[in-house]
Design a protein around this motif. Structure first.
Motif, PDB file in Angstrom:
ATOM      1  N   ILE A 110       0.848  -1.191   0.000  1.00  0.00           N
ATOM      2  CA  ILE A 110       0.000   0.000   0.000  1.00  0.00           C
ATOM      3  C   ILE A 110       0.884   1.242   0.000  1.00  0.00           C
ATOM      4  N   GLU A 111       0.659   2.112  -0.972  1.00  0.00           N
ATOM      5  CA  GLU A 111       1.363   3.394  -0.970  1.00  0.00           C
ATOM      6  C   GLU A 111       0.573   4.355  -0.095  1.00  0.00           C
ATOM      7  N   TYR A 112       1.176   4.728   1.017  1.00  0.00           N
ATOM      8  CA  TYR A 112       0.483   5.513   2.041  1.00  0.00           C
ATOM      9  C   TYR A 112       1.288   6.769   2.362  1.00  0.00           C
ATOM     10  N   GLU A 113       0.695   7.894   2.048  1.00  0.00           N
ATOM     11  CA  GLU A 113       1.333   9.191   2.319  1.00  0.00           C
ATOM     12  C   GLU A 113       2.752   9.256   1.754  1.00  0.00           C
ATOM     13  N   GLY A 114       2.895   8.730   0.532  1.00  0.00           N
ATOM     14  CA  GLY A 114       4.160   8.833  -0.180  1.00  0.00           C
ATOM     15  C   GLY A 114       5.155   7.725   0.074  1.00  0.00           C
ATOM     16  N   VAL A 115       4.789   6.742   0.898  1.00  0.00           N
ATOM     17  CA  VAL A 115       5.690   5.638   1.223  1.00  0.00           C
ATOM     18  C   VAL A 115       4.981   4.312   0.948  1.00  0.00           C
ATOM     19  N   LYS A 116       5.638   3.388   0.239  1.00  0.00           N
ATOM     20  CA  LYS A 116       5.066   2.067   0.013  1.00  0.00           C
ATOM     21  C   LYS A 116       5.349   1.178   1.223  1.00  0.00           C
ATOM     22  N   LEU A 117       4.274   0.696   1.830  1.00  0.00           N
ATOM     23  CA  LEU A 117       4.378  -0.220   2.970  1.00  0.00           C
ATOM     24  C   LEU A 117       4.026  -1.612   2.463  1.00  0.00           C
ATOM     25  N   MET A 118       5.008  -2.482   2.435  1.00  0.00           N
ATOM     26  CA  MET A 118       4.880  -3.757   1.724  1.00  0.00           C
ATOM     27  C   MET A 118       5.255  -4.931   2.612  1.00  0.00           C
ATOM     28  N   TYR A 119       4.547  -6.048   2.415  1.00  0.00           N
ATOM     29  CA  TYR A 119       4.924  -7.311   3.033  1.00  0.00           C
ATOM     30  C   TYR A 119       5.771  -8.119   2.055  1.00  0.00           C
ATOM     31  N   GLY A 120       6.856  -8.704   2.542  1.00  0.00           N
ATOM     32  CA  GLY A 120       7.586  -9.684   1.771  1.00  0.00           C
ATOM     33  C   GLY A 120       6.852 -11.009   1.840  1.00  0.00           C
ATOM     34  N   LEU A 121       6.893 -11.783   0.761  1.00  0.00           N
ATOM     35  CA  LEU A 121       6.161 -13.043   0.706  1.00  0.00           C
ATOM     36  C   LEU A 121       6.831 -14.087   1.595  1.00  0.00           C
ATOM     37  N   LYS A 122       6.027 -14.837   2.316  1.00  0.00           N
ATOM     38  CA  LYS A 122       6.518 -15.926   3.165  1.00  0.00           C
ATOM     39  C   LYS A 122       7.238 -16.964   2.307  1.00  0.00           C
ATOM     40  N   THR A 123       8.404 -17.407   2.773  1.00  0.00           N
ATOM     41  CA  THR A 123       9.215 -18.370   2.038  1.00  0.00           C
ATOM     42  C   THR A 123       9.408 -19.640   2.867  1.00  0.00           C
ATOM     43  N   GLY A 124       9.189 -20.791   2.253  1.00  0.00           N
ATOM     44  CA  GLY A 124       9.483 -22.053   2.921  1.00  0.00           C
ATOM     45  C   GLY A 124       8.338 -22.579   3.764  1.00  0.00           C
ATOM     46  N   ARG A 125       8.533 -23.758   4.344  1.00  0.00           N
ATOM     47  CA  ARG A 125       7.453 -24.443   5.044  1.00  0.00           C
ATOM     48  C   ARG A 125       7.500 -24.244   6.546  1.00  0.00           C
ATOM     49  N   GLY A 126       8.434 -23.486   7.061  1.00  0.00           N
ATOM     50  CA  GLY A 126       8.513 -23.272   8.496  1.00  0.00           C
ATOM     51  C   GLY A 126       7.306 -22.530   9.032  1.00  0.00           C
ATOM     52  N   CYS A 127       6.851 -22.912  10.214  1.00  0.00           N
ATOM     53  CA  CYS A 127       5.733 -22.266  10.896  1.00  0.00           C
ATOM     54  C   CYS A 127       4.468 -22.364  10.040  1.00  0.00           C
ATOM     55  N   TYR A 128       3.625 -21.345   9.995  1.00  0.00           N
ATOM     56  CA  TYR A 128       2.343 -21.426   9.293  1.00  0.00           C
ATOM     57  C   TYR A 128       2.377 -20.622   7.997  1.00  0.00           C
ATOM     58  N   TYR A 129       1.553 -21.009   7.039  1.00  0.00           N
ATOM     59  CA  TYR A 129       1.396 -20.256   5.799  1.00  0.00           C
ATOM     60  C   TYR A 129       0.261 -20.871   4.989  1.00  0.00           C
ATOM     61  N   LYS A 130      -0.105 -20.217   3.907  1.00  0.00           N
ATOM     62  CA  LYS A 130      -1.065 -20.743   2.943  1.00  0.00           C
ATOM     63  C   LYS A 130      -0.339 -20.912   1.614  1.00  0.00           C
ATOM     64  N   ALA A 131      -0.538 -22.058   0.989  1.00  0.00           N
ATOM     65  CA  ALA A 131       0.240 -22.426  -0.188  1.00  0.00           C
ATOM     66  C   ALA A 131       0.254 -21.373  -1.297  1.00  0.00           C
ATOM     67  N   PRO A 132      -0.877 -20.757  -1.662  1.00  0.00           N
ATOM     68  CA  PRO A 132      -0.814 -19.802  -2.777  1.00  0.00           C
ATOM     69  C   PRO A 132       0.024 -18.565  -2.474  1.00  0.00           C
ATOM     70  N   TYR A 133       0.276 -18.312  -1.186  1.00  0.00           N
ATOM     71  CA  TYR A 133       0.996 -17.096  -0.810  1.00  0.00           C
ATOM     72  C   TYR A 133       2.356 -17.427  -0.210  1.00  0.00           C
ATOM     73  N   ASN A 134       2.927 -18.509  -0.675  1.00  0.00           N
ATOM     74  CA  ASN A 134       4.251 -18.927  -0.224  1.00  0.00           C
ATOM     75  C   ASN A 134       5.194 -18.899  -1.414  1.00  0.00           C
ATOM     76  N   GLY A 135       6.299 -18.212  -1.301  1.00  0.00           N
ATOM     77  CA  GLY A 135       7.226 -18.117  -2.428  1.00  0.00           C
ATOM     78  C   GLY A 135       8.395 -17.229  -2.095  1.00  0.00           C
ATOM     79  N   GLY A 136       8.449 -16.069  -2.698  1.00  0.00           N
ATOM     80  CA  GLY A 136       9.557 -15.157  -2.432  1.00  0.00           C
ATOM     81  C   GLY A 136       9.265 -13.788  -3.013  1.00  0.00           C
TER      82      GLY A 136
END
Length: 206
Positions: A112-138
Motif C-alpha cells: 500500500i502506498e500511504y502518504e508517499g511511502v510504500k508499505l509492503m509485506y515480503g512473501l513468506k518463504t518455505g514451510r517453516g511455521c504457518y502459511y497458505k500455499a498460494p501465498y508462499n514463495g519469495g
C-alpha cells in the motif's frame, strides 16, 4: 521500536544524504504501526479478505479511492506494536525512505502506498511455521540503473504458470557451430504439514 533506534535511523539517513544517497529502503521483520493505519484507510470493508482472490486484489476493486494501485491480501491481523512508535512520522520528516518491507505476518501480502511511502509485506518463504500455499514463495527486489528499488512478489506475479526468459549465443569462432541445449526444472512439490494429513501445503522441494 525504541527511541534509540529512531535516533540511529535518523543519523544513518543524514549520513547517507551527505554522501549523495537521497532515497532509501527499510527491510525489517515486524511491521511498524503505520501498516495498520494504511490498511484501515486503503481496504474497502465491503470485501472480506478471505473471499478475495489475488487477481481481484490487483484490479483495485477492493481498494478505496486513492489506493487503487495497492495489491495483495491480508489474511490475518497486522501484528505491529499496539501503539504508534513514531517511526512513520520520522520517515516522512526525513523524506528519504520510499519503500518499507516487513515480514512477521506470514499470510499478509499487501503493498500500500500511504502518504508517499510504500508499505509492503515480503512473501513468506518455505514451510517453516504457518502459511497458505498460494501465498508462499519469495519477493524479488530489483534495483534499477537509476538506483531506485522495484519489488515484485514472486517470479510470476500474474499467477499464469508461464515462465519465460531469453538469451543470446555468440559464436566467437570463424566456422559454424551447433549447440545442444538442455535444462533442469525445479518446481514446488506438495506435502502434508501435519501428522493427520489434513493440511496440504507446497514448498520448494523438487
Amino acid at each position: 521500536l525504541y527511541p534509540e533506534q529512531l535516533t540511529w535511523y535518523e543519523g544513518v539517513v543524514t549520513e547517507l544524504k551527505s554522501k549523495g544517497c537521497n532515497e532509501t529502503t527499510i527491510i525489517s521483520h515486524i511491521p511498524i504501526y503505520a501498516y495498520r493505519t494504511a490498511y484501515e484507510a486503503a481496504w474497502n470493508k465491503d470485501y472480506k479478505p478471505e473471499e478475495v482472490t489475488y487477481e481481484m486484489a490487483k484490479t483495485g476493486v477492493c481498494w478505496n479511492e486513492g489506493y487503487k494501485n495497492s495489491f495483495g491480501i491480508n489474511l490475518e491481523g497486522i501484528c505491529s506494536y499496539d501503539f504508534d512508535e513514531g517511526m512513520f512520522d520520522l520517515i516522512k520528516k526525513l523524506g528519504s525512505t520510499k519503500l518499507y518491507i516487513c515480514g512477521h505476518d506470514h499470510i499478509n501480502t499487501t503493498c500500500i502506498e500511504y502518504e508517499g511511502v510504500k508499505l509492503m509485506y515480503g512473501l513468506k518463504t518455505g514451510r517453516g511455521c504457518y502459511y497458505k500455499a498460494p501465498y508462499n514463495g519469495g519477493t524479488v527486489i530489483s534495483i534499477g540503473s537509476d538506483g531506485k528499488v522495484k519489488a515484485e512478489l514472486g517470479d510470476d506475479p500474474s499467477r499464469t504458470g508461464v515462465y519465460s526468459f531469453s538469451f543470446s549465443i555468440n559464436n566467437l569462432t570463424d566456422h559454424a557451430l551447433s549447440y545442444a541445449l538442455s535444462a533442469d526444472l525445479f518446481a514446488q512439490d506438495s506435502f502434508y504439514y501435519n501428522a493427520s494429513a489434513t493440511e496440504l501445503h507446497m514448498d520448494y522441494w523438487t
